[in-house]
Design an enzyme around this catalytic site. Structure first.
Site, short mmCIF file in Angstrom:
data_model
loop_
_atom_site.label_atom_id
_atom_site.label_comp_id
_atom_site.label_asym_id
_atom_site.label_seq_id
_atom_site.Cartn_x
_atom_site.Cartn_y
_atom_site.Cartn_z
N HIS A 39 -41.95 -1.32 83.02
CA HIS A 39 -41.58 -0.28 84.01
C HIS A 39 -40.66 -0.90 85.01
O HIS A 39 -40.83 -0.53 86.05
CB HIS A 39 -42.83 0.63 84.52
CG HIS A 39 -42.04 1.71 85.00
ND1 HIS A 39 -43.08 2.91 84.87
CD2 HIS A 39 -41.08 2.23 85.22
CE1 HIS A 39 -42.43 4.01 85.11
NE2 HIS A 39 -41.17 3.63 85.67
N ARG A 94 -40.68 7.87 79.27
CA ARG A 94 -41.96 7.70 79.55
C ARG A 94 -42.84 7.56 78.25
O ARG A 94 -42.69 7.73 77.18
CB ARG A 94 -42.55 9.28 79.88
CG ARG A 94 -42.10 9.52 81.63
CD ARG A 94 -42.72 8.56 82.34
NE ARG A 94 -42.35 9.08 83.84
CZ ARG A 94 -41.57 8.31 84.47
NH1 ARG A 94 -41.19 7.23 84.26
NH2 ARG A 94 -41.35 8.66 85.72
#
Ligand code: NDP
Ligand code: OXD
Length: 310
Positions: free
Chosen positions: A273, A225
């Protein structure tokens, strides 16, 4: 009685998931109605992704579980209206994707591929890279994904260590844990892979202090993250040569804003991502299995510990 399964994972995703979910529910022998809309008090299970507009779970009074299509649950875990059990996604397809991403980028760094891609005439420096056994790779996070990546890197011959919150014993890996174990793990991280969840405890775990504990010139791969990294500290460490290069898949703000300094930094590779996606066919089987377990009165697989936040 027919179960109502609400697909609250973005209407744009329903086309991809509808057939696999129907097939998987049927394969589990479940009599279920799958819908993108239903009266809240009819709903037995919610298939969830953060792209949904659904924020208030209070009206779902008979809902027995919320089943996330995402592995990371930071956008739902603190929702005060969520009183139902929450399961996160552990999907063999997603795990395989993460193993490929991490191994691919580790091998890029290990083999020094960048020095040869686009080499110009005369660039003839015949220095062979070390063998994997001579390279220390450290994984922060030894959960489903960290462990799978660790096993693959061990199979490739790397010297792999890992770090988790609690003590772990994993064949082939040197395991460290807790705040006191972090420095020992970082010391061998010629390549650091961060696969921790976003929680208050992991915020900025890669910061000026921990970056300084890495071997000089270390490479970082972050598919965990964006919150794990103190962005300013990473940029400073790259400029000082303490960090040799970083490959970042996740960011505090996504999409990464066009004016973010990461875009122009020569020491950073950005991926949008895409490290690992949930794959509908295998994920549907996980969702259906969990519904079947719940209906049989068994515990949910991959239930989130709300206190820990992952
Ligand atoms: P898991 O929940 O299985 O594992 C989390 C790991 O992090 C565990 O080993 C846990 O320790 C460790 N951990 C958590 N908090 C701390 C802490 N404070 N200190 C030390 N260790 C800690 O998660 P997954 O492996 O399935 O996924 C990891 C993350 O990967 C997800 O949360 C998500 O953010 C990210 N992800 C990114 C994707 C992408 O495409 N970029 C795709 C999918 C996931 P312990 O074992 O002791 O509990
Ligand atoms: C996830 C992700 O958490 O894609 O599943 O990041």
């Amino acid at each position: 009685m027919t179960l109502t399964v609400l697909f609250a994972a973005g209407p744009e995703n329903f086309a991809e998931y509808e057939a696999p979910l129907r097939a998987a529910l049927q394969a589990e022998g479940l009599d279920a109605r799958l819908a993108t809309e239903a009266p809240a008090d009819d709903v037995d299970y919610i298939v969830y992704a953060p792209s949904t507009a659904l924020r208030d779970f209070a009206p779902f009074t008979r809902c027995k579980a919320v089943l996330s299509l995402w592995a990371g649950v930071e956008r739902i875990v603190d929702n005060p209206t969520l009183t139902q059990p929450l399961a996160r996604m552990v999907d063999p397809g997603l795990t395989a994707g993460m193993v490929e991403y991490v191994c691919g980028h580790v091998l890029r760094y290990h083999l020094g591929m960048d020095a040869h891609i686009g080499a110009r005439p005369g660039a003839w420096t015949p220095v062979a890279p070390p063998l994997a056994a001579e390279r220390g790779v450290v994984i922060l996070g030894l959960g489903e994904l960290g462990r799978a990546c660790g096993a693959a890197l061990v199979a490739l011959g790397f010297r792999v260590s890992g770090w988790a919150a609690r003590p772990r014993q994993i064949p082939g890996l040197a395991c460290h844990h807790g705040p006191e174990g972090l420095a020992a793990a970082l010391g061998d991280a010629e390549i650091l892979v961060t696969l921790l969840p976003r929680t208050p405890e992991t915020d900025c775990i890669v910061n000026a202090h921990t970056l300084a504990q890495l071997p000089r010139g270390a490479r970082i791969i972050n598919p965990g993250r964006g919150s794990l990294i103190d962005d300013a500290a990473l940029l400073a460490a790259l400029d000082q040569g303490q960090i040799g290069h970083a490959t970042l898949d996740v960011f505090r703000t996504e999409p990464l804003p066009r004016n973010h300094p990461y875009w122009d930094h020569p020491g950073i590779t950005i991926t949008p991502h895409i490290a690992a996606s949930t794959r509908a066919p295998s994920a549907a089987r996980v969702i259906a299995r969990n519904i079947a377990r719940s209906e049989a009165g068994e515990s949910l697989l991959y239930q989130v510990d709300r206190a820990r936040g992952y």
